[in-house]
Design an enzyme around this catalytic site. Structure first.
Site, PDB file in Angstrom:
ATOM      1  N   LYS A 291       0.825  -1.681  -0.148  1.00  0.00           N
ATOM      2  CA  LYS A 291      -0.029  -0.001  -0.278  1.00  0.00           C
ATOM      3  C   LYS A 291       0.925   1.364  -0.284  1.00  0.00           C
ATOM      4  CE  LYS A 291      -3.662   2.354   2.674  1.00  0.00           C
ATOM      5  NZ  LYS A 291      -3.490   3.578   3.334  1.00  0.00           N
TER       6      LYS A 291
ATOM      7  N   HIS B 200      -1.653   7.683   0.463  1.00  0.00           N
ATOM      8  CA  HIS B 200      -1.907   7.855   2.320  1.00  0.00           C
ATOM      9  C   HIS B 200      -3.242   8.531   2.602  1.00  0.00           C
ATOM     10  CE1 HIS B 200      -0.457   6.309   6.184  1.00  0.00           C
ATOM     11  NE2 HIS B 200      -0.853   6.785   6.150  1.00  0.00           N
TER      12      HIS B 200
ATOM     13  N   GLY C 183      -9.680  10.118  -1.358  1.00  0.00           N
ATOM     14  CA  GLY C 183     -10.728  11.480  -2.158  1.00  0.00           C
ATOM     15  C   GLY C 183     -11.814  10.217  -2.617  1.00  0.00           C
ATOM     16  N   ILE C 184     -12.577   9.399  -2.273  1.00  0.00           N
ATOM     17  CA  ILE C 184     -13.558   8.564  -2.666  1.00  0.00           C
ATOM     18  C   ILE C 184     -14.537   8.630  -1.844  1.00  0.00           C
ATOM     19  CG2 ILE C 184     -14.809   6.042  -2.589  1.00  0.00           C
ATOM     20  CD1 ILE C 184     -11.860   5.296  -3.427  1.00  0.00           C
TER      21      ILE C 184
ATOM     22  N   ARG D 128     -12.184   8.163   5.537  1.00  0.00           N
ATOM     23  CA  ARG D 128     -11.981   9.828   5.699  1.00  0.00           C
ATOM     24  C   ARG D 128     -13.996   9.288   5.998  1.00  0.00           C
ATOM     25  NH1 ARG D 128      -8.271  12.312   3.095  1.00  0.00           N
ATOM     26  NH2 ARG D 128      -7.008  14.172   4.625  1.00  0.00           N
TER      27      ARG D 128
END
EC number: 1.1.-.-
Length: 414
Positions: A277, A301, A334-335, A356
């Site tokens: 990742k 990240h 950003g999703i 988030r």
């Protein structure tokens, strides 16, 4: 021409008078009114102290990386196909060797009980109920074994930061394997901590300190503080206690000497699927795949490390074209909607990770809030698939999406 009017009759009004049953559960009413992840963010901001909210919401330095990542998903154009029977839509397939009901999972997040006292257990329960994987962080506030006891069902992944003390790292890997986790995400984009200026300005510490600022903030969030003070002390479950900031801890404990050569060693110690990742260039993606890993996560990240980093969504189609037949590609950062997820799958991702978006739900309402976040994304995925004229993820392809990049033409990255 004159309009003829008459006195309204009761029988004419009756069909128009529709009263919903009042919802006395304020939490259900609040979460039910949230129609988007941004709605959950607004609720979370109201209900959570500033330092805790900013820890989840913020990014590194000027926060350009996260802003550009979100803009990347806004700047797409869908190309729907018409006159397809989309009565039945399936939004699941296999990810890393096992079926998942939806093409997204919950990303690893650190210090999660800071956002809400239910923490990782709430996320794992919601993920298990939805049939998607849950990722536990090295910086979790719930121990590996405690999570499995609390949530025995569902698929669990573990995110590993390599420590300077390699023996301790491998002891942690053995605990994860013994607990039944099937996938290890090795994070490689944190040689040192990013400059998370919101945390510095807020005096963010481990555990939260009662300063004049936090006491004043507590007056507006009594429930959060009540939960903090009446439950288990807030700490990293797998690490020692630390009196400073998260960034200072990272710089003290984590290993900046990790190289490609270490991947083979980690793979030899871990019996499950191994995913790297933090891939941000095509060259690095090639190098990692050449070393036999099972998957990669295109990620900066969440914009929390290097500011002005590449946008993972922009990198995705280039990596997918070259390496998609050789490894499974995941993407994050950003999703915020089901449409974002569908766009990523169309451009070659096997799965997406939400960080988030999950934390906004958690802060807005604990486990119920996470359920609501997943529901919002699931509804968006299925609706977008129907509007595109596809009935399964296999039918999605790059022909359904055009990326419109504001920073200039999208060239082939290296």
């Amino acid at each position: 021409m004159a309009v003829n009017r008459r006195v309204p009759r009761v029988r004419d009004l009756a069909p128009l008078l529709q009263f919903n049953r009042p919802q006395f559960d304020t939490s259900k009413r609040r979460l039910g009114a949230a129609l988007t992840i941004q709605d959950l963010r607004r609720i979370a901001k109201r209900r959570t102290p500033r330092a805790a909210f900013d820890y989840a919401d913020g990014g590194a330095e000027d926060e350009l990386s996260i802003a550009r990542a979100r803009q990347g998903f806004r700047d797409i154009e869908f190309h729907p196909t018409i006159l397809r029977d989309v009565t039945t839509v399936c939004a699941g397939w296999n990810v890393l060797g096992q079926p998942t009901v939806l093409p997204f999972g919950i990303a690893p997040t650190g210090f999660t009980r800071l956002m809400h006292t239910e923490g990782e257990i709430a996320g794992a329960r919601a993920a298990a109920a939805a049939g998607i994987p849950f990722s536990l962080s090295t910086l979790a506030t719930c121990a590996i074994e405690d999570l499995v006891i609390a949530v025995p069902q569902g698929r669990k992944w573990f995110q590993l930061y390599m420590w300077r003390d390699r023996d301790r790292s491998m002891a942690l890997v053995r605990r994860v394997a013994a607990a039944g986790f099937d996938t290890m995400l090795v994070t490689v984009d944190v040689p040192v901590a990013g400059a998370r200026l919101r945390d510095v300005r807020n005096g963010m510490s481990i555990p939260p300190a009662l300063t004049l600022r936090t006491v004043l903030d507590a007056m507006g969030h009594p429930r959060w503080w009540f939960d903090l003070l009446t439950t288990e002390p807030l700490a990293f479950a797998s690490l020692d206690r630390w009196p400073g900031t998260v960034g200072e801890y990272l710089n003290t404990v984590f290993d900046p000497s990790l190289t490609f050569d270490d991947l083979a060693w980690i793979k030899s110690q871990w019996p499950g699927k191994l995913v790297v990742k933090g891939i941000q260039t095509l060259d690095d993606a090639r190098a990692v795949v050449d070393r036999g890993v099972d998957g990669i996560v295109l990620s900066n990240h969440g914009g929390r490390q290097l500011d002005r980093a590449p946008v993972p969504f922009h990198l995705l189609p280039h990596v997918a074209r070259e390496l998609g037949k050789h490894t499974e590609i995941l993407v994050d950062t950003g999703i915020m909607s089901g449409a974002d997820i569908v766009a990523a799958i169309a451009l070659g991702a096997r799965c997406t990770l939400i960080g988030r978006a999950y934390l906004y739900g958690l802060m807005a309402g604990g486990e119920a809030g996470v359920n609501r976040a997943i529901e919002i994304l699931q509804t968006g995925v299925i609706r977008t698939m129907r509007l595109l004229g596809v009935t399964c993820l296999e039918e999605l392809s790059p022909r359904h999406v055009t990326q419109l990049r504001r920073l200039g033409p999208i060239g082939a990255p290296t």
